[in-house]
Each structure stands twice: as structure tokens, then as C-alpha cells.
Write an enzyme that holds these catalytic residues in place. Structure first.
Site, PDB file in Angstrom:
ATOM      1  N   HIS A 133     -77.279  40.881  12.244  1.00 55.70           N
ATOM      2  CA  HIS A 133     -78.462  41.352  11.529  1.00 55.70           C
ATOM      3  C   HIS A 133     -78.958  42.716  11.994  1.00 55.70           C
ATOM      4  CE1 HIS A 133     -82.210  41.184   9.309  1.00 55.70           C
ATOM      5  NE2 HIS A 133     -82.921  41.213  10.423  1.00 55.70           N
ATOM      6  N   HIS A 134     -79.326  42.815  13.271  1.00 56.23           N
ATOM      7  CA  HIS A 134     -79.932  44.048  13.799  1.00 56.23           C
ATOM      8  C   HIS A 134     -79.273  44.367  15.128  1.00 56.23           C
ATOM      9  CE1 HIS A 134     -83.487  46.843  14.225  1.00 56.23           C
ATOM     10  NE2 HIS A 134     -83.098  46.772  15.489  1.00 56.23           N
ATOM     11  N   GLY A 186     -90.686  42.553  12.582  1.00 54.33           N
ATOM     12  CA  GLY A 186     -91.743  43.514  12.292  1.00 54.33           C
ATOM     13  C   GLY A 186     -91.683  44.753  13.164  1.00 54.33           C
ATOM     14  N   ARG A 193     -84.976  41.988  19.332  1.00 60.65           N
ATOM     15  CA  ARG A 193     -86.046  42.584  18.522  1.00 60.65           C
ATOM     16  C   ARG A 193     -86.926  41.497  17.921  1.00 60.65           C
ATOM     17  NH1 ARG A 193     -87.077  43.429  13.113  1.00 60.65           N
ATOM     18  NH2 ARG A 193     -85.229  42.184  12.668  1.00 60.65           N
ATOM     19  N   ARG A 202     -84.465  34.205  18.334  1.00 62.13           N
ATOM     20  CA  ARG A 202     -83.241  34.401  17.543  1.00 62.13           C
ATOM     21  C   ARG A 202     -81.976  34.375  18.402  1.00 62.13           C
ATOM     22  NH1 ARG A 202     -85.349  39.229  13.463  1.00 62.13           N
ATOM     23  NH2 ARG A 202     -86.421  37.882  11.991  1.00 62.13           N
TER      24      ARG A 202
END
Length: 323
Positions: A261-262, A304, A301, A151
Site C-alpha cells: 500500500h504505502h 491520514g 504510517r 497495519r
């Protein structure tokens, strides 16, 4: 949401009060940068201030800060103007409260982005899921990144493009596979009518609809199809992802951009989920778990692992609090 429902059923059988529409405005410590954390202050919709005294500990489990554009931009200016795929509540106020108490942070510039809709597009269309069925091309009609990249690699590649965008391109077989995800077939077919998803009977026609050079897109598709035969890709795509050619009309394209996103950064915790201060000491009575913490996932990350994180350290935080 299924996890939340299951845990809610357990909570309702115990003497647990869940306060919704209650905004935490302060985490209270005995003295500035010293002593024990003794409780939290919060405000209800009627603008009344309340205080909850912590019998044993305060556990922060408030998520990340990817919906806080300014905070993300402080650590990576490229990301401030992007949208977010996260909840609008992921704004990091509780993280900042813990920083005010003296908490150490780690990895705050590790903000993970994912493929999402461009800002000028009203709907996200899931046409970038099955990597073995599509390629990414830029506004020049050329592939610029291996589609199975991590990503953070994908994000850097997208942001390096002049418009920070790319098209996914696939044939009818790829489109049919994506239609089978959840209940998106109606959405995808509706998006064809609205022009968000482009459909054409040939690659040449598709290129014209996309607004990219016809010859370049044809060359990109032909080169990709040869790589499927040869099981070798010039951009380094894994041979296991070189399976399906783009050759069966009609053909489809959809435009994508990146979204925050995260956030892998947050407060530093130890193996017992205790928050560590800037001198390396435990802040008594303060625990944290989940995306509000840092140092768990490194700089990227893996899908999951967020679930593994919240349940593992949430459990440790609960056990530590009972002690």
C-alpha cells in the site's frame, strides 16, 4: 482528488506549465555525485527527448514504490508476490534516479500493507472497515489476530497463515453498517449473487459455504460474543472494540488478503526538504517531498498522515526553492 482540483485551479492562474504523458527519464547533475542538480530530461509520447533547465531547484514528488514488486521484494521477499492497492505509477523510478545521484535512503524495508482482495478475486468488497462489527478467522475457522491491531501487525499475521488469507465474519447488523459506506450497497449485494460475499442463515451454514470446520467457527463466534459481555478478549482486542456481538442472522463472510500500500522508505531529507547524500551533505538544487522520501513516518504510517506529509514538506520544498 478534491485537493488536486483545488491546487490545479491555483496553478492555472499562475505561469505554470503542467506536462502530462511526459515520462521523466533522468535527473541531471553537473558531475557524477558532485555539483548542482541542473534539470530533468523527459520523453513525450512521440518518443522525443526533452530537457528542462532548473532555474532554482528540482523538486521530486513522485510518490512511492509499492507498485514495484521487485523493488519491494528486495527489501522484504514476502511482499514481492502480493498485489498493490496503490496507483500503478508508484514504481520508484525517480527514487532510483536520486539514488544514482548519490542520495541517501532510509527505511526502504518499511513497506506498509493493507487488507485487500485476494489475487484470484476480481472485486474488492469493503467488509473489513468497522472493526467493532466483525472478526477475522483463518481457514481453520479460528481467530488468529486482534482485528484492531496496527497495519504492520495485521500484515505479519496474515502472511504467517498458510494461505496468507482470512475471512471477515459478521452478522446482519455489521453488514448493514458496511452497506452505508459511500455507494457500496449495490456492490455488496451484487457480490452476494456472484459468491464473493457469502450469506447464510446460521453460523453452521456459513462455515460450510466458507469451507472451514463448522465446530471451530461456531466456537470462535461464541468465544468472541462472550468477550463482548466480559469486555475482555483473549487476543487483546481493545474493550472499546468489544461492542457488537455476532448473533443476528443472516450472517456474512468475505475473503481477504494483503496488498502493498504505502512505502515509508525513500530519500533522506532535512527540515527544508533538501535531499541529503550518502556523506551527509545537501545535494544542491535537489528537493523532495511526500512518499518518495523516507524517515518521516517511521516503520508504520498512521492513516491520514500521508496528507499531512505531502502538504507540510511540499510547502517547505517550495519555500526552499524560492530561496
Amino acid at each position: 482528488m478534491t485537493y488536486i482540483k483545488a491546487l490545479m485551479e491555483c496553478a492555472q492562474k499562475l505561469p505554470i506549465t503542467i506536462r502530462t504523458n511526459s515520462r521523466v527519464v533522468d535527473i541531471i547533475r553537473e558531475a557524477p555525485l558532485e555539483g548542482r542538480v541542473i534539470g530533468v530530461g523527459y520523453v513525450t509520447p512521440d518518443k522525443r527527448n526533452h530537457f528542462i533547465k532548473a532555474k532554482r531547484a528540482v523538486i521530486a514528488a513522485s510518490g512511492g514504490y509499492s507498485a514495484n514488486a521487485k523493488l519491494c521484494g528486495l527489501f522484504d521477499p514476502r511482499l514481492e508476490h502480493l498485489g498493490t492497492s496503490n496507483l500503478p505509477s508508484a514504481t520508484g523510478e525517480i527514487l532510483n534516479d536520486m539514488i544514482d545521484l548519490g542520495a541517501q535512503t532510509v527505511g526502504m524495508d518499511y513497506v506498509q500493507c493493507v487488507i485487500n482482495k485476494p489475487k484470484d478475486q476480481s472485486t474488492y468488497v469493503p467488509l473489513s472497515i468497522f472493526v467493532d462489527y466483525f472478526i477475522f478467522v483463518n481457514w481453520d475457522g479460528e481467530r488468529f489476530i486482534k482485528e484492531d491491531a496496527a497495519r504492520d501487525v495485521l500484515c505479519n499475521a496474515f502472511l504467517a497463515e498458510p494461505k496468507e488469507e482470512a475471512f471477515s465474519v459478521m452478522d446482519s447488523k455489521g453488514f448493514d453498517v458496511h452497506c452505508k459506506v459511500g455507494r457500496v450497497e449495490d456492490l455488496l449485494k451484487k457480490s452476494i449473487k456472484t459468491g464473493i460475499v457469502l450469506e447464510a442463515n446460521s453460523i453452521e451454514e456459513l462455515a460450510k459455504k466458507m469451507g472451514v470446520p463448522v465446530s471451530k467457527l461456531c466456537q470462535s463466534v461464541e468465544a468472541y460474543n462472550r468477550s463482548v459481555d466480559d469486555k475482555a478478549d483473549a487476543l487483546g482486542r481493545d474493550p472499546k472494540m468489544l461492542v457488537h456481538k455476532i448473533e443476528t442472522g443472516p450472517f456474512y463472510a468475505a475473503r481477504f488478503a494483503m496488498a502493498r500500500h504505502h512505502t515509508m522508505g525513500g530519500v533522506l531529507i532535512n527540515e527544508d526538504a533538501q535531499v541529503i547524500d550518502r556523506k551527509g551533505n545537501v545535494i544542491p538544487g535537489l528537493l523532495a517531498a511526500g512518499e518518495v522520501t523516507g524517515g518521516i513516518h517511521g516503520n508504520n504510517r498512521i492513516g491520514g498522515n500521508g496528507i499531512a506529509d505531502i502538504f507540510t514538506f511540499g510547502r517547505f520544498a517550495g519555500l526552499t526553492a524560492t530561496k
